[in-house]
Design an enzyme around this catalytic site. Structure first.
Site, PDB file in Angstrom:
ATOM      1  N   SER A  27       0.820  -1.214   0.000  1.00 57.00           N
ATOM      2  CA  SER A  27       0.000   0.000   0.000  1.00 57.00           C
ATOM      3  C   SER A  27       0.846   1.253   0.000  1.00 57.00           C
ATOM      4  O   SER A  27       0.343   2.338  -0.278  1.00 57.00           O
ATOM      5  CB  SER A  27      -0.826   0.067   1.288  1.00 57.00           C
ATOM      6  N   HIS A  80      -0.636  -2.278  -7.222  1.00 57.87           N
ATOM      7  CA  HIS A  80      -1.430  -1.956  -6.032  1.00 57.87           C
ATOM      8  C   HIS A  80      -2.924  -1.985  -6.364  1.00 57.87           C
ATOM      9  O   HIS A  80      -3.459  -1.060  -6.982  1.00 57.87           O
ATOM     10  CB  HIS A  80      -1.008  -0.578  -5.502  1.00 57.87           C
ATOM     11  N   GLU A  84      -2.902   0.789  -9.174  1.00 63.01           N
ATOM     12  CA  GLU A  84      -1.762   1.703  -9.309  1.00 63.01           C
ATOM     13  C   GLU A  84      -0.564   0.844  -9.694  1.00 63.01           C
ATOM     14  O   GLU A  84      -0.271  -0.144  -9.007  1.00 63.01           O
ATOM     15  CB  GLU A  84      -1.445   2.375  -7.971  1.00 63.01           C
ATOM     16  N   ASN A 136      -2.947   6.229  -1.316  1.00 63.01           N
ATOM     17  CA  ASN A 136      -2.910   6.324   0.144  1.00 63.01           C
ATOM     18  C   ASN A 136      -2.324   7.630   0.668  1.00 63.01           C
ATOM     19  O   ASN A 136      -2.539   7.989   1.815  1.00 63.01           O
ATOM     20  CB  ASN A 136      -2.177   5.118   0.727  1.00 63.01           C
TER      21      ASN A 136
END
Ligand SMILES: CC(=O)CC(=O)SCCNC(=O)CCNC(=O)[C@H](O)C(C)(C)COP(=O)(O)OP(=O)(O)OC[C@H]1O[C@@H](n2cnc3c(N)ncnc32)[C@H](O)[C@@H]1OP(=O)(O)O
Ligand SMILES: NC(=O)C1=CN([C@@H]2O[C@H](COP(=O)(O)OP(=O)(O)OC[C@H]3O[C@@H](n4cnc5c(N)ncnc54)[C@H](OP(=O)(O)O)[C@@H]3O)[C@@H](O)[C@H]2O)C=CC1
Length: 283
Positions: free
Chosen positions: A119, A140, A152, A190
């Site tokens: 993450s 991701h 991602e 994130n």
């Protein structure tokens, strides 16, 4: 070489989801977890979701059967030697991931791409423990993997173009939209999402409103499908804390300091939905 056979490591909420979508897309998938019970539970979760998809006529019985046929349990990590791609989805901890990538570098043939679903951890640093940093990449996925459309794709400093092309093409074959993101702490998703969740936790900590009311504000006021505290429980509070720590360390900026209440909950073992308790209690 084209990617045909994939090992997914970690049969938790993300690994099981990744294994499911890859098997549904026709890849041969080996699912591995260091914990045999977690592996069984991951496979059971996939079977349950596929059964529900058949009931809702989203997929046919034949598609369910062929997906399950594409999916195999791998009891040993050494089975990765037969794979063209490994996608790691274990705990968000650099030491544990580095150890695994060192082992994978020994086990897998030279052509195998090593991807991580991290993450937030630096891809460049994970790649550096291997002798093939040009074939290490971030892939991701978002939770829940079968539903969320984004992947991602994160290049480490040494990731080569061929690896990037293969992984972004595979993401499309899984029915996802991929976005290329640079290797910065938290990447894009994130870096933006987690400070919002952390701020919502501060709002609870400071007595601004109850968890329910904060979630209502964001659901009804901002049209978010889940409130930030419900989402934090869904992601896992341990994972949220790991990500905030990566942001805090990586940018050395106090705006990313994890809320003490988040630390306290994680220390208590309140990891959210998966542990039965977080900001809410789950039966
Ligand atoms: C931390 C990171 O590194 C990155 C991240 O992943 S951050 C987290 C990103 N994810 C989010 O923000 C999720 C936000 N929440 C949502 O989008 C929605 O609440 C949700 C999709 C999870 C559920 O949607 P909902 O409409 O409230 O519930 P529901 O009607 O039960 O589910 C909708 C569909 O999703 C499926 N679904 C729900 N939860 C699921 C799960 N955990 N696994 C698989 N499928 C799931 C359901 O089966 C249903 O599919 P069908 O339409 O085929 O029946
Ligand atoms: N949760 C989320 O919303 C998202 C998470 N991610 C990332 O995905 C990764 C996994 O997260 P998530 O699925 O939520 O975590 P979970 O805790 O649900 O699952 C992780 C699984 O990996 C197993 N495991 C731990 N160490 C090893 C190891 N060395 N070898 C094999 N298996 C191991 C764990 O077993 P045990 O329980 O026994 O430790 C567990 O079954 C993390 O890097 C996380 O940051 C990415 C996107 C979204």
């Amino acid at each position: 070489m084209t990617i045909k056979r994939v090992m997914v490591i970690g049969a938790g909420q993300m690994g099981a989801g990744i294994a499911q979508v890859a098997a549904q897309a026709g890849f041969e998938v080996l699912l591995h977890d260091a914990n045999g019970t977690a592996l069984d539970e991951g496979i059971q979760r996939i079977e349950k979701l596929l059964t529900r998809a058949v009931q809702k006529t989203r997929i046919t019985d034949e598609e369910k059967a062929s997906t399950l046929n594409n999916l195999k349990r791998a009891k040993k990590l050494e089975d990765a030697r037969t794979c063209d791609l490994v996608i790691e989805a274990i705990v968000e901890n650099m030491d544990v991931k580095s150890k695994l990538f060192r082992e994978l570098d020994e086990i897998t043939p030279a052509h195998t791409i090593l991807a991580t679903n991290t993450s937030s951890l630096p891809i460049t640093e994970i790649a550096a423990v291997t002798n093939r940093p040009e074939q290490v990449i971030g892939m991701h996925f978002m939770n829940p993997v079968p539903v969320m459309k984004l992947v991602e794709v994160i290049r480490g400093i040494q990731t080569n173009d061929e690896t990037y092309e293969k992984i972004s093409q595979m993401a499309e074959e899984l029915g996802k939209t991929s976005v290329e993101v640079a290797d910065f702490p938290g990447f894009a998703a994130n870096r933006i999402l987690m400070p919002m969740i952390n701020e919502a936790i501060y709002a609870v900590y400071e007595g601004v409103a109850s968890p329910e009311d904060i979630d209502t504000v964001m659901k009804l006021g901002m049209n978010h499908p889940m409130g930030p505290l419900q989402l934090a429980d869904f992601i896992g509070l341990d994972t949220c804390l790991y990500i905030m720590e990566v942001l805090y360390d990586g940018f050395a900026d106090s705006k990313y300091r994890p809320c003490p209440l988040l630390r306290k909950y994680v220390k208590a073992g309140w990891h959210g939905k998966k542990s039965g308790r977080g900001f809410y209690v789950y039966s």
